[in-house]
Motif scaffolding. Structure first.
Motif, mmCIF file in Angstrom:
data_model
loop_
_atom_site.group_PDB
_atom_site.id
_atom_site.type_symbol
_atom_site.label_atom_id
_atom_site.label_comp_id
_atom_site.label_asym_id
_atom_site.label_seq_id
_atom_site.Cartn_x
_atom_site.Cartn_y
_atom_site.Cartn_z
ATOM 1 N N TRP A 207 16.947 38.978 22.461
ATOM 2 C CA TRP A 207 16.844 40.338 22.258
ATOM 3 C C TRP A 207 17.790 41.019 21.332
ATOM 4 C CZ3 TRP A 207 19.373 44.761 23.694
ATOM 5 C CH2 TRP A 207 18.754 46.097 23.604
ATOM 6 N N ASN A 211 16.675 42.659 17.505
ATOM 7 C CA ASN A 211 16.989 44.251 17.169
ATOM 8 C C ASN A 211 17.840 44.326 15.953
ATOM 9 O OD1 ASN A 211 16.021 46.109 19.151
ATOM 10 N ND2 ASN A 211 16.804 44.840 20.559
ATOM 11 N N GLU A 216 17.823 47.376 13.774
ATOM 12 C CA GLU A 216 17.933 48.376 14.942
ATOM 13 C C GLU A 216 19.044 48.325 15.695
ATOM 14 O OE1 GLU A 216 14.081 48.075 16.668
ATOM 15 O OE2 GLU A 216 12.920 48.638 14.729
ATOM 16 N N GLU A 218 20.786 50.645 16.686
ATOM 17 C CA GLU A 218 20.921 51.528 17.698
ATOM 18 C C GLU A 218 20.262 51.414 18.947
ATOM 19 O OE1 GLU A 218 19.539 51.562 14.579
ATOM 20 O OE2 GLU A 218 17.529 52.537 14.754
ATOM 21 N N GLU A 219 19.471 50.427 18.923
ATOM 22 C CA GLU A 219 18.688 50.131 20.352
ATOM 23 C C GLU A 219 19.458 49.427 21.304
ATOM 24 O OE1 GLU A 219 15.509 50.463 21.404
ATOM 25 O OE2 GLU A 219 15.545 52.042 19.719
ATOM 26 N N ILE A 220 20.378 48.486 20.427
ATOM 27 C CA ILE A 220 21.313 47.676 21.344
ATOM 28 C C ILE A 220 22.360 48.476 21.874
ATOM 29 C CG2 ILE A 220 23.009 45.819 21.219
ATOM 30 C CD1 ILE A 220 21.526 44.780 18.657
ATOM 31 N N LYS A 222 22.236 51.900 22.228
ATOM 32 C CA LYS A 222 21.635 52.811 23.283
ATOM 33 C C LYS A 222 21.448 52.199 24.520
ATOM 34 C CE LYS A 222 17.157 54.303 22.716
ATOM 35 N NZ LYS A 222 15.946 54.548 21.938
ATOM 36 N N SER A 223 21.043 50.549 24.517
ATOM 37 C CA SER A 223 20.800 50.059 25.997
ATOM 38 C C SER A 223 22.025 49.862 26.606
ATOM 39 C CB SER A 223 20.362 48.417 25.537
ATOM 40 O OG SER A 223 21.383 47.937 25.180
#
Ligand SMILES: Nc1ncnc2c1ncn2[C@@H]1O[C@H](COP(=O)(O)OP(=O)(O)OP(=O)(O)O)[C@@H](O)[C@H]1O
Length: 287
Positions: A207, A211, A216, A218-220, A222-223
């Protein structure tokens, strides 16, 4: 204030509700008292208090017990009569606590990387620990990490790039993949880091890589529920982690490069696909 207070309340309740071994030992042929154990565990859950509860418990913070580096401590009393000590952290916004936490985490990661770099690259004979994992990283009172337990460690000739192993070493889940193979290993085995499966059942590393590959990051971040201001340190750690879990040892950076990356001395470079060995042979990086 919330975290520190919760911790103190938790310690207080923990003492009262501590489960003794005799409670869970088998009684004659009866099975362990699992239900009782689970009930007791339920009671051990930390309690969340609002600022109103704290104001009432401490009579508006009137009885000061003392002060530490991070704030003042007040005497309080809970509705059930238990006495508590409530610490009010200085400048205690959640963001500041989080920033402090991340800074400590980064300091620990860098200190640990420096310790392993010393073993691999600076001490007279190269030393491979073989079992680096969180349980063997001890912290002193200043949160300086110490690498512990050299029970599996091996001294190696500095000129030898590969070491032959006769027995399996390390802990599954932390050890590099080649440690389970009947072939010579390199000091790069200790740059492998922990990976874990999240509840979603998606392999966490896959995952993360998906990303990263899509750009991405920022997705990591953010999580991890981290504030924007703290994301730079976290981004560096994520990049380093993905470099360190490369399947091929020659793709993993040496520990002195890991230290530089964590300290921001090397620009973040997108790591190769850690799953590349499953589809094609990746190129070799010169670390
Ligand atoms: N449970 C308690 N009962 C009585 N006094 C307490 C209690 N907890 C703390 N204190 C008082 O508050 C002072 C500060 O405690 P605290 O635990 O914050 O110290 P510290 O761990 O050195 O602080 P910091 O981690 O912020 O540097 C103690 O020296 C003591 O005087």
């Amino acid at each position: 204030m919330g975290l520190s207070m919760l911790y103190r309340i938790f310690r207080c309740i923990e003492k009262k509700a501590k489960i003794s071994y005799s409670q869970i030992e088998e009684v004659g042929n009866e099975p362990p008292l699992i239900v009782e154990l689970l009930n007791n565990m339920e009671k051990l859950k930390p309690t969340r208090f609002t600022s109103h509860h704290l104001n009432v418990a401490t009579s508006n913070f009137t009885h000061k017990l003392g002060a530490g580096g991070f704030g003042e401590v007040y005497k309080g009393s809970l509705p059930n009569g238990n006495s508590v000590a409530v610490k009010v952290l200085k400048g205690s916004s959640d963001e500041q606590i989080e920033a402090q936490f991340i800074a400590e985490l980064s300091k620990i990661a860098i200190g640990m990387a420096k310790g392993i770099a010393y073993l691999h690259e600076d001490c007279q004979d190269r030393m491979i620990h073989y079992d680096i994992k969180p349980g063997y990283i001890l912290l002193d009172q200043n949160f300086s990490p110490k690498v512990a337990d050299f029970g599996l460690a091996k001294l190696c000739n500095r000129d030898a790039t590969h070491v032959t192993m006769t027995i399996g070493r390390g802990t599954p889940g932390y050890a590099a993949p080649e440690l389970g193979m009947p072939c010579p290993v390199t000091h790069k085995e200790e740059e492998e880091l922990e990976v874990s499966l999240p509840e979603s059942q998606e392999w966490f590393l896959r995952w993360v890589w998906n990303n990263l590959e899509r750009g991405e990051m920022e997705e990591i971040v953010k999580s991890c529920e981290i504030e924007e201001e703290d994301s730079e340190i976290l981004e560096r750690m994520i990049m380093v982690a993905v470099w360190c879990v490369q399947y091929k040892p020659e793709l993993r950076p040496c520990m002195s490069s890991v230290v530089k990356m964590l300290e921001g001395g090397i620009e973040n470079i997108l790591p190769p696909n850690p799953f590349a060995h499953l589809v094609a042979r990746p190129s070799v990086m010169d670390w």
